[in-house]
Write a protein that holds these residues in place. Structure first.
Motif, PDB file in Angstrom:
ATOM      1  N   LEU A  85      -7.129  -1.325  -3.319  1.00  0.00           N
ATOM      2  CA  LEU A  85      -5.948  -0.875  -4.037  1.00  0.00           C
ATOM      3  C   LEU A  85      -4.803  -1.858  -3.804  1.00  0.00           C
ATOM      4  O   LEU A  85      -4.528  -2.237  -2.667  1.00  0.00           O
ATOM      5  N   GLN A  86      -4.138  -2.241  -4.890  1.00  0.00           N
ATOM      6  CA  GLN A  86      -2.988  -3.144  -4.795  1.00  0.00           C
ATOM      7  C   GLN A  86      -1.825  -2.561  -5.567  1.00  0.00           C
ATOM      8  O   GLN A  86      -2.009  -1.959  -6.626  1.00  0.00           O
ATOM      9  N   LEU A  87      -0.621  -2.739  -5.039  1.00  0.00           N
ATOM     10  CA  LEU A  87       0.587  -2.252  -5.678  1.00  0.00           C
ATOM     11  C   LEU A  87       1.557  -3.424  -5.849  1.00  0.00           C
ATOM     12  O   LEU A  87       1.780  -4.190  -4.907  1.00  0.00           O
ATOM     13  N   VAL A  88       2.131  -3.521  -7.043  1.00  0.00           N
ATOM     14  CA  VAL A  88       3.072  -4.595  -7.328  1.00  0.00           C
ATOM     15  C   VAL A  88       4.322  -3.990  -7.955  1.00  0.00           C
ATOM     16  O   VAL A  88       4.257  -3.390  -9.032  1.00  0.00           O
ATOM     17  N   GLU A  89       5.453  -4.165  -7.263  1.00  0.00           N
ATOM     18  CA  GLU A  89       6.717  -3.648  -7.776  1.00  0.00           C
ATOM     19  C   GLU A  89       7.390  -4.677  -8.684  1.00  0.00           C
ATOM     20  O   GLU A  89       7.189  -5.886  -8.528  1.00  0.00           O
ATOM     21  N   SER A  90       8.206  -4.177  -9.608  1.00  0.00           N
ATOM     22  CA  SER A  90       8.983  -5.047 -10.478  1.00  0.00           C
ATOM     23  C   SER A  90      10.232  -4.303 -10.936  1.00  0.00           C
ATOM     24  O   SER A  90      10.317  -3.070 -10.799  1.00  0.00           O
ATOM     25  N   TYR A 112      10.152  -0.246  -1.869  1.00  0.00           N
ATOM     26  CA  TYR A 112       8.716  -0.398  -1.760  1.00  0.00           C
ATOM     27  C   TYR A 112       8.013   0.818  -2.380  1.00  0.00           C
ATOM     28  O   TYR A 112       8.448   1.946  -2.177  1.00  0.00           O
ATOM     29  N   CYS A 113       6.927   0.562  -3.094  1.00  0.00           N
ATOM     30  CA  CYS A 113       6.081   1.687  -3.474  1.00  0.00           C
ATOM     31  C   CYS A 113       4.873   1.703  -2.541  1.00  0.00           C
ATOM     32  O   CYS A 113       4.457   0.663  -2.004  1.00  0.00           O
ATOM     33  N   ALA A 114       4.347   2.891  -2.350  1.00  0.00           N
ATOM     34  CA  ALA A 114       3.238   3.069  -1.417  1.00  0.00           C
ATOM     35  C   ALA A 114       2.331   4.178  -1.928  1.00  0.00           C
ATOM     36  O   ALA A 114       2.769   5.072  -2.664  1.00  0.00           O
ATOM     37  N   ALA A 115       1.068   4.121  -1.523  1.00  0.00           N
ATOM     38  CA  ALA A 115       0.069   5.089  -1.970  1.00  0.00           C
ATOM     39  C   ALA A 115      -0.583   5.766  -0.775  1.00  0.00           C
ATOM     40  O   ALA A 115      -0.881   5.126   0.242  1.00  0.00           O
ATOM     41  N   HIS A 116      -0.809   7.070  -0.930  1.00  0.00           N
ATOM     42  CA  HIS A 116      -1.429   7.879   0.127  1.00  0.00           C
ATOM     43  C   HIS A 116      -2.484   8.767  -0.512  1.00  0.00           C
ATOM     44  O   HIS A 116      -2.204   9.476  -1.491  1.00  0.00           O
ATOM     45  N   ALA A 118       4.247   6.534   7.893  1.00  0.00           N
ATOM     46  CA  ALA A 118       3.042   6.343   8.717  1.00  0.00           C
ATOM     47  C   ALA A 118       1.780   6.852   8.023  1.00  0.00           C
ATOM     48  O   ALA A 118       0.668   6.447   8.380  1.00  0.00           O
ATOM     49  N   GLU A 119       1.937   7.737   7.040  1.00  0.00           N
ATOM     50  CA  GLU A 119       0.773   8.316   6.363  1.00  0.00           C
ATOM     51  C   GLU A 119       0.291   7.458   5.192  1.00  0.00           C
ATOM     52  O   GLU A 119      -0.795   7.684   4.674  1.00  0.00           O
ATOM     53  N   TYR A 120       1.089   6.516   4.744  1.00  0.00           N
ATOM     54  CA  TYR A 120       0.774   5.760   3.536  1.00  0.00           C
ATOM     55  C   TYR A 120      -0.054   4.538   3.884  1.00  0.00           C
ATOM     56  O   TYR A 120       0.364   3.675   4.663  1.00  0.00           O
ATOM     57  N   GLU A 121      -1.216   4.461   3.233  1.00  0.00           N
ATOM     58  CA  GLU A 121      -2.198   3.439   3.587  1.00  0.00           C
ATOM     59  C   GLU A 121      -1.955   2.109   2.873  1.00  0.00           C
ATOM     60  O   GLU A 121      -2.344   1.052   3.381  1.00  0.00           O
ATOM     61  N   TYR A 122      -1.349   2.172   1.690  1.00  0.00           N
ATOM     62  CA  TYR A 122      -1.225   0.970   0.870  1.00  0.00           C
ATOM     63  C   TYR A 122       0.246   0.774   0.482  1.00  0.00           C
ATOM     64  O   TYR A 122       0.936   1.729   0.111  1.00  0.00           O
ATOM     65  N   TRP A 123       0.675  -0.483   0.513  1.00  0.00           N
ATOM     66  CA  TRP A 123       2.073  -0.826   0.259  1.00  0.00           C
ATOM     67  C   TRP A 123       2.179  -2.024  -0.671  1.00  0.00           C
ATOM     68  O   TRP A 123       1.344  -2.934  -0.616  1.00  0.00           O
ATOM     69  N   GLY A 124       3.237  -2.018  -1.483  1.00  0.00           N
ATOM     70  CA  GLY A 124       3.572  -3.193  -2.254  1.00  0.00           C
ATOM     71  C   GLY A 124       4.444  -4.126  -1.439  1.00  0.00           C
ATOM     72  O   GLY A 124       4.805  -3.827  -0.296  1.00  0.00           O
ATOM     73  N   GLN A 125       4.828  -5.237  -2.059  1.00  0.00           N
ATOM     74  CA  GLN A 125       5.592  -6.255  -1.350  1.00  0.00           C
ATOM     75  C   GLN A 125       7.101  -5.997  -1.401  1.00  0.00           C
ATOM     76  O   GLN A 125       7.866  -6.605  -0.669  1.00  0.00           O
ATOM     77  N   GLY A 126       7.518  -5.082  -2.260  1.00  0.00           N
ATOM     78  CA  GLY A 126       8.927  -4.705  -2.355  1.00  0.00           C
ATOM     79  C   GLY A 126       9.673  -5.432  -3.455  1.00  0.00           C
ATOM     80  O   GLY A 126       9.292  -6.534  -3.869  1.00  0.00           O
ATOM     81  N   THR A 127      10.733  -4.795  -3.945  1.00  0.00           N
ATOM     82  CA  THR A 127      11.610  -5.402  -4.926  1.00  0.00           C
ATOM     83  C   THR A 127      13.057  -5.114  -4.506  1.00  0.00           C
ATOM     84  O   THR A 127      13.385  -4.006  -4.096  1.00  0.00           O
ATOM     85  N   GLN A 128      13.896  -6.145  -4.603  1.00  0.00           N
ATOM     86  CA  GLN A 128      15.271  -6.029  -4.130  1.00  0.00           C
ATOM     87  C   GLN A 128      16.144  -5.362  -5.187  1.00  0.00           C
ATOM     88  O   GLN A 128      16.150  -5.771  -6.357  1.00  0.00           O
ATOM     89  N   VAL A 129      16.901  -4.360  -4.758  1.00  0.00           N
ATOM     90  CA  VAL A 129      17.914  -3.724  -5.601  1.00  0.00           C
ATOM     91  C   VAL A 129      19.256  -3.916  -4.909  1.00  0.00           C
ATOM     92  O   VAL A 129      19.421  -3.535  -3.746  1.00  0.00           O
ATOM     93  N   THR A 130      20.188  -4.517  -5.625  1.00  0.00           N
ATOM     94  CA  THR A 130      21.523  -4.762  -5.078  1.00  0.00           C
ATOM     95  C   THR A 130      22.557  -4.119  -6.003  1.00  0.00           C
ATOM     96  O   THR A 130      22.577  -4.410  -7.202  1.00  0.00           O
TER      97      THR A 130
END
Length: 126
Positions: A2-7, A95-99, A111-123
């Motif tokens: 599983l892969q997650l990509v934020e945008s 970050y988005c994450a999947a559990h 701690a319960e989320y097994e999969y994480w994206g790389q994150g997207t910056q919001v300013t």
């Protein structure tokens, strides 16, 4: 795998709106809770919102309730976070994450989320 990509992150003025997205690949979303976390400099990672695998329930943190809306497009395997009336305190890396879970949405515990994206910056800044 599983892969997650934020945008969709970026710079927005206070009071403005932004939609960030999380595209998931490698597995169907039917059995996963998807959450959004954010982390500001010098602060702990905060669970902002999540949506259950059935889409029947959602959770929002007190700081974003009434301003953020989470939604899932199963056909595109994508989860969106629509953010409105943004304030400087909303600044951070999102970050988005999947559990793997069939339970209703609840306050997300990182701690319960097994999969994480790389994150997207919001300013949020004027």
């Amino acid at each position: 795998q599983l892969q997650l990509v934020e945008s969709g992150g970026g710079l927005v003025q206070p009071g403005g709106s932004l939609r960030i997205s999380c595209e998931i690949s490698g597995v169907a979303l039917d059995y996963y809770v998807i959450a959004w976390f954010r982390q500001a400099p010098g602060k702990e990672r905060e669970g902002v919102s999540c949506i259950s695998s059935s889409d029947r329930s959602t959770y929002y943190g007190d700081s974003v309730k009434g301003r953020f809306t989470i939604s899932r497009d199963k056909a595109k395997n994508t989860v969106h976070l629509q953010m409105s009336n943004l304030q400087p305190d909303d600044t951070g890396i999102y970050y988005c994450a999947a559990h793997l879970s069939l339970f209703p949405a609840k306050r997300p515990n990182a701690a319960e989320y097994e999969y994480w994206g790389q994150g997207t910056q919001v300013t949020v800044s004027s």
